[in-house]
Design a protein around this motif. Sequence first.
Motif, PDB file in Angstrom:
ATOM      1  N   HIS A   1     -62.815 -15.596   7.621  1.00 24.80           N
ATOM      2  CA  HIS A   1     -61.667 -15.527   6.702  1.00 24.80           C
ATOM      3  C   HIS A   1     -61.592 -16.843   5.934  1.00 24.80           C
ATOM      4  CE1 HIS A   1     -57.545 -15.076   5.175  1.00 24.80           C
ATOM      5  NE2 HIS A   1     -57.704 -13.790   5.399  1.00 24.80           N
ATOM      6  N   PRO A   2     -61.214 -16.802   4.655  1.00 28.30           N
ATOM      7  CA  PRO A   2     -61.124 -18.067   3.891  1.00 28.30           C
ATOM      8  C   PRO A   2     -59.969 -18.961   4.343  1.00 28.30           C
ATOM      9  CG  PRO A   2     -60.476 -16.194   2.519  1.00 28.30           C
ATOM     10  CD  PRO A   2     -61.066 -15.632   3.776  1.00 28.30           C
ATOM     11  N   THR A   3     -58.983 -18.399   5.006  1.00 30.93           N
ATOM     12  CA  THR A   3     -57.883 -19.179   5.597  1.00 30.93           C
ATOM     13  C   THR A   3     -57.295 -20.213   4.631  1.00 30.93           C
ATOM     14  OG1 THR A   3     -59.276 -19.067   7.560  1.00 30.93           O
ATOM     15  CG2 THR A   3     -57.157 -20.165   7.803  1.00 30.93           C
ATOM     16  N   PRO A   4     -56.883 -19.782   3.468  1.00 28.19           N
ATOM     17  CA  PRO A   4     -56.283 -20.770   2.560  1.00 28.19           C
ATOM     18  C   PRO A   4     -54.925 -21.209   3.091  1.00 28.19           C
ATOM     19  CG  PRO A   4     -55.994 -18.570   1.663  1.00 28.19           C
ATOM     20  CD  PRO A   4     -56.855 -18.420   2.893  1.00 28.19           C
ATOM     21  N   ARG A   5     -54.558 -22.406   2.721  1.00 26.51           N
ATOM     22  CA  ARG A   5     -53.221 -22.885   3.109  1.00 26.51           C
ATOM     23  C   ARG A   5     -52.229 -22.305   2.115  1.00 26.51           C
ATOM     24  NH1 ARG A   5     -51.529 -29.140   4.459  1.00 26.51           N
ATOM     25  NH2 ARG A   5     -49.298 -28.801   4.580  1.00 26.51           N
ATOM     26  N   ALA A   6     -52.009 -21.035   2.233  1.00 26.58           N
ATOM     27  CA  ALA A   6     -51.148 -20.317   1.283  1.00 26.58           C
ATOM     28  C   ALA A   6     -50.130 -19.492   2.055  1.00 26.58           C
ATOM     29  CB  ALA A   6     -52.002 -19.417   0.390  1.00 26.58           C
ATOM     30  N   PHE A   7     -48.901 -19.533   1.598  1.00 32.09           N
ATOM     31  CA  PHE A   7     -47.802 -18.838   2.277  1.00 32.09           C
ATOM     32  C   PHE A   7     -46.961 -18.106   1.237  1.00 32.09           C
ATOM     33  CE2 PHE A   7     -48.932 -22.416   4.884  1.00 32.09           C
ATOM     34  CZ  PHE A   7     -48.823 -21.968   6.183  1.00 32.09           C
ATOM     35  N   HIS A   8     -46.391 -16.990   1.639  1.00 29.47           N
ATOM     36  CA  HIS A   8     -45.440 -16.310   0.767  1.00 29.47           C
ATOM     37  C   HIS A   8     -44.069 -16.933   1.027  1.00 29.47           C
ATOM     38  CE1 HIS A   8     -43.111 -13.286  -1.268  1.00 29.47           C
ATOM     39  NE2 HIS A   8     -44.191 -12.617  -1.610  1.00 29.47           N
ATOM     40  N   PRO A   9     -43.508 -17.635   0.044  1.00 28.18           N
ATOM     41  CA  PRO A   9     -42.279 -18.389   0.322  1.00 28.18           C
ATOM     42  C   PRO A   9     -41.075 -17.518   0.619  1.00 28.18           C
ATOM     43  CG  PRO A   9     -42.836 -18.480  -2.021  1.00 28.18           C
ATOM     44  CD  PRO A   9     -43.980 -17.812  -1.330  1.00 28.18           C
TER      45      PRO A   9
END
Lengths: 529, 394
Positions: A400-408
């Motif tokens: 998985h690319p595991t980006p540091r991304a979150f749905h705020p």
Amino acid sequence: MPRPGFVLEVDRSTPPILTWRGDGFSLERLPVERSRVIYPAEPEAGLPDPDGAIDEALDHPLGDSEPIGALLRPGMRLTIAFDDVSLPLPPMRRPDNRQRVIEAVLDRAATAGVDDVVLVAALALHRRMTEAELRHALGDRVYDAFAPEGRLLQHDAEDPDGLVHLGLTDRGEDVEINRRAAESDLLVYVNINLVSMDGGHKSVATGLASYRSLRHHHNVRTMRQSRSFMDQHHSELHSANWRMGRLIAASGVKVFQVETTLNNDAFPSQLGFLQRREWEWTARDRAAYLATTGALRAGSDRLNRSVFQSVKAPYAMTGVFAGEVEAVHAATTEAVFRQQLVPVEGQTDVALFGLPHVCPYNVHSIMNPILVMCMGLGYLFNLYRGRPIVREGGVAILFHPTPRAFHPVHHPSYIDFFEEVLADTTDPVQIEKTYEERFATDEWYRHLYRTGHAYHGVHPFYMRYWGAHALEHLGRVIVVGGDPPTVRRLGFLPASTLDDALEMASDVVGPGSTISHFHCPPVLMADVS
Amino acid sequence: MKALLVERSAPRFAAARLSSGWHGQLAAQVGPLRLVEADPPTLPGARWRRVRPLLAGICGSDLATLGGRSSRWFEPLVSFPFVPGHEVVGVDEGGQRVVVQPILGCGPRGIDPPCAACAAGRTNRCGHLAAGHLQPGLQTGYCADTGGGWSEELVAHESQLHPVPAGLSDEAAVLVEPVACAVHGALCAPGGDDLTAVVVGAGTLGLGVVAALARYRPDVSCILAVAKHPHQQRLATELGASVVTEPDSLRRAVRRRTGSWMLPGGQLTGGAELVVDCVGTAASLADALAVVAPGGTVALVGMAGRVGVDLTGLWQREVRLQGAYAYGPEPLAGDRHSFELAFELVGAAGLERLVSARYPLGRYAEAVAHAGSGARGSVKVVFDPRRRRPEGTI
């Protein structure tokens, strides 16, 4: 006749194996003569007449339940609870199983002259569903009949006036559930049982419960004693829910359980290659693979996510069972296992898990790093009966690319969990002890959960606990293609390729390790001898 | 003697301003600073002494001046050409190691009686910075008559000189002046109970403020430091920060600490009672205003210039914006002077570790570029005017 799932031993003639990487996939060539691929069964045929089968189930219930028609009478309070947006995955094409069942129940209620009917989305601590999601699950006719009149509710696990404490189990566990459901003359719970974990007493005891109640089984100890939580008879998670469910019944709450099963036809025809065995790919499948991967490379992360989240599965209903909770669930489990169980002989040193674009908690959202952990070490690792597919002390390799991304909006406490908690410790026990209560009682998270579309403040903790059994079992976790600092924050090791990952794994399991590739989705469950 | 000299040259200031954003060393080369062979400054009066700098620091205000980014506010308060360098430890004519307190207030300017501020010991508020027998200059290092630390010799009024205790290293002593500014910033806001303090910026000033809050503000129970680079984060923790966060995570970290809500626009409903801005940019001030509690104080310690910032929150939440320039008697510390407290603090907190690199005067372009780049792992870059050979960094 659909072919059953099976285990392929990899040899020199084996083509590269399709491996999910979040919003994308790759073809991975596995080491020969020490690798195996665990394939799911082909989709079973759906019921030829789902609505007829629903009628049959409602009118001829299992266990000691009377037919639903006999339970309905004028002047009664009827509550129909239903599974939320976390099921099924991907979301199924209309009509959804929930719509079919609820329409059938409502027809009978109308015939019986029942006026006081309320629908409740059984969110537990999940985010509230949007109107579009509710319409998709229930159909426009049901939505338009109930929502404008305020008779379509979403369970609120933090509403002090909307909960009722029914007592303690013999283990001292609080049982506190939705007041409307508990005080109704009849509670009909409508399930979509995508995996064997779903349904049974867990439907009401978890889906309609409060944090005060849920914390008794959503914790590190319980998850470590659930081996796996997909196997009811070896799952402390289920034992706790069964204790609670029986107390709920003993408290006088009359539950009429409806469970529905699906085949594993998870992808539309244009993505059919995702559920075909690689050596059987046609020229069209290969072209579709190349076109899809090319388009994904050209697309932005946001666009790719949007495309994947729009996928609707052509699932077909394979079974519907209604009546008394435990009798219904036994039949459901058998049906789920019939589609999903794949016999597997023994364990290997290494397990490969390609992570798909969606897990139960990022529908129409972002699979953030904590959900990556949960999907890999919570759900996929636990899709076993008997023993894990990887030996104790072995290595799990996630893709998985595991980006540091979150749905705020959906995951506000996840951001803080990542920034504060994981920066301090990755130990689930320490996390639970030090941080859970503060997050669970944070007023801002509570406000967002109750009024917006946010998961409860404690939810990221549960995601970490969901992986607690795997974390205790495994010697190392490696993420291929993952953002290195993000992966390290999770407590795992990043690798750029499968070869790199296998080399890193050899530090733990030695050279020449045996490997299992878990070819999922579509969902399968390894029955490991 | 050798000295680094800043001349009034509009083209050079313009060239520095143009290039400073993308190439620090080039900016230093084309900017107003030049290495020259000059006569030592003459003694302005009887109570003046000659000082040979041992170490002289490069300050953020120096970088702003050399990069052509300083506010025009200072134009009447400096005199050209001047030798920069106001963070100085040196040796006086008697061989005594001294730290220079650089403010050129009424005493050094020979103004008697002094203004009310100087009479009260608050030379940082002196009203005569452009008067007296000296040319204008708010500090040593900005005055054409006194010279500055970036040279082999300067002159200082005896009231400016503070003997260095024997146990204090040159590296510690050169930090006394900036740490005194940090102490003043930490002590300038009202006291309270169980306060949360946020320190924005983790250069010398920011780290000094962290250390000062930890030592002199028992009413502050949580110090939340904002640090961009790993070495800054480590130092902030070592010096007493309870929580260290990256700039992007500041609002959420303050929200967690204070139990606030975060509104859809990112505003907090609560916040920290004290926020110390040690950067002085529009972004840092906006961050500070975003996380300060209603009725709280934002102390501006980093030198600000013309900044564009939305002050609606300041108005609506009755926030106090407090400038904190230089040093003076500190009521929160029993009226002890910031300089005295700084001498104590640099030794007690081991702040000499903040001196990251020393350069000879001849390598001024590299030194200035290094000082302007926190990403290179430095905190305080200093000149060592005794060094002739380009020995590089320590």
